[in-house]
Design a protein around this motif. Sequence first.
Motif, short mmCIF file in Angstrom:
data_model
loop_
_atom_site.label_atom_id
_atom_site.label_comp_id
_atom_site.label_asym_id
_atom_site.label_seq_id
_atom_site.Cartn_x
_atom_site.Cartn_y
_atom_site.Cartn_z
N ALA A 1 0.82 -1.21 0.00
CA ALA A 1 0.00 0.00 0.00
C ALA A 1 0.86 1.26 0.00
N ALA B 1 -4.35 5.51 1.14
CA ALA B 1 -5.72 5.01 1.18
C ALA B 1 -6.66 6.13 1.62
N GLU C 1 -10.98 3.09 -0.59
CA GLU C 1 -10.08 2.92 -1.72
C GLU C 1 -8.63 2.88 -1.23
N VAL C 2 -7.83 2.04 -1.90
CA VAL C 2 -6.40 1.90 -1.59
C VAL C 2 -5.62 1.99 -2.89
N TYR D 1 -7.53 0.17 -5.82
CA TYR D 1 -8.35 -0.98 -5.45
C TYR D 1 -9.54 -0.52 -4.62
N ASP E 1 -11.61 -1.54 -1.51
CA ASP E 1 -11.21 -2.32 -0.35
C ASP E 1 -12.43 -2.90 0.36
N HIS F 1 -10.59 4.47 5.74
CA HIS F 1 -9.18 4.83 5.77
C HIS F 1 -9.03 6.35 5.89
N ARG G 1 -8.52 -9.40 -7.21
CA ARG G 1 -7.39 -8.49 -7.08
C ARG G 1 -6.94 -7.98 -8.44
N LEU H 1 -10.15 -5.91 -3.42
CA LEU H 1 -9.46 -6.66 -2.37
C LEU H 1 -10.49 -7.36 -1.49
N PRO I 1 -16.32 -4.32 3.98
CA PRO I 1 -15.87 -3.00 3.54
C PRO I 1 -15.96 -1.99 4.68
#
Length: 436
Positions: free
Chosen positions: A31, A34, A38-39, A47, A49, A61, A388, A393, A408
């Motif tokens: 990572a 984030a 979202e990351v 991604y 998440d 995040h 992925r 994720l 989530p």
Amino acid sequence: MTQQTITNADQLARRAAALPRGVGQAHPVVAQRALNAEVWDVEGRRYIDFVAGIAVVNTGHNNPRVLAAVAEQMKDFTHTCFQVLAYDGYISLCERLNARMPGPGAKKSFLMNSGAEAVENAVKVARAATGRPGIIAFNGGFHGRTMFTLGLTGKVDPYKIGFGPFSGDVYHAPFPNPLHGLSTEDALAGVEALFKFDIEASRVAAFIVEPVQGEGGYLPAPAPFLRGLREIADRHGILIIADEIQSGVCRTGKFYGIEHSGIAPDIVTMAKGLGGGFPIAAVVGRAEVMDAAAPGGLGGTYGGNPLACAAALTVLDIVDDEQLCEKVQATGRVMLDKLDEIAAAHPDRVAEVRGLGAMLAIEFGNKDGAGHWAPDGALVKAIVAEARARGLLILSCGPYGNVIRLMPPLTIDAAALAEGLALLAASVDAAIAAAA
């Protein structure tokens, strides 16, 4: 001179050289930053998440309110050790957690750093309060990776391999799993069998149970099972410890997962979502139970760190201000509708959709002519990898690795939720097609 490009592979090579192989990793991703659900990795890949740090960043995040509260606390002090110099944040957090615990009467609480610490201390309190040594946990349960909590954990691979022997006076009873033929009645009978064959009820201090098993497959404990367990506990003077480390802080649509059953536990353990990404844990319980330990018997150098307390108090503010539990119930309905669509599209590969709130699972397997399901962990592994690759994720769980669990951030917006669910459906379609 051109700037060197950082890749996931480069970083993971460094990881492999510096860390022992026992520290696992679900995704070959490193990572970079984030925000909410979202990351972005070190290569700039985005991604959605559906993991949330294993149900830790329930409030998303980098929640700006949490960060602001921590920054404000940093201006005053970052550590005193609460047992040396007390501070308002610790006391205020305990007051607010006490007020939220279900059941009549006064409550008290204290703070630690991690879920495993909370569980170990809850057992200490239960033994002090009852004068009894025995603890009954449940097959499939997960309560931590310390030496004592490993004894409580009801899943061998990978957690317990090579680490025994474990502490004595810990016993395991079956946990209900109707899909695989284990009813509530069977599970309660299993508890009674322990009293007959393994440990007399008068030596048992507590049951420890997850309202929704995490590693065990995101299995909700049926309300009749928890009510039956409460009846057995009351009959024999046994306490109930509700392990809410993964199911707490609105994850199931109620602040505590056990609230769905209508029973009140004697002790609750919390961590994960409580700190909004900062490490903190709590043990909350009936005051007369919590006061059983002698002065100095509870505590720790870092427990209830001032920064983590500031974060946790803000998480509780967000729970109230944003009506997070109510939002989770709506989010969960959207998620369940999509999971039901996936199940309907693959009736011979999806064994069950289940869960509470935004703590949901979809179990995969192969159905034989008699209607029995055989777990298919290989398919789930392929779905996780496919997701992925598409930018989602997710994690697997369950004793056979054949369950996908979805968790989530509870603050996820509608667009990110819809995007993630669409990616999940496409990943399931693709993995099943490839396996055909």
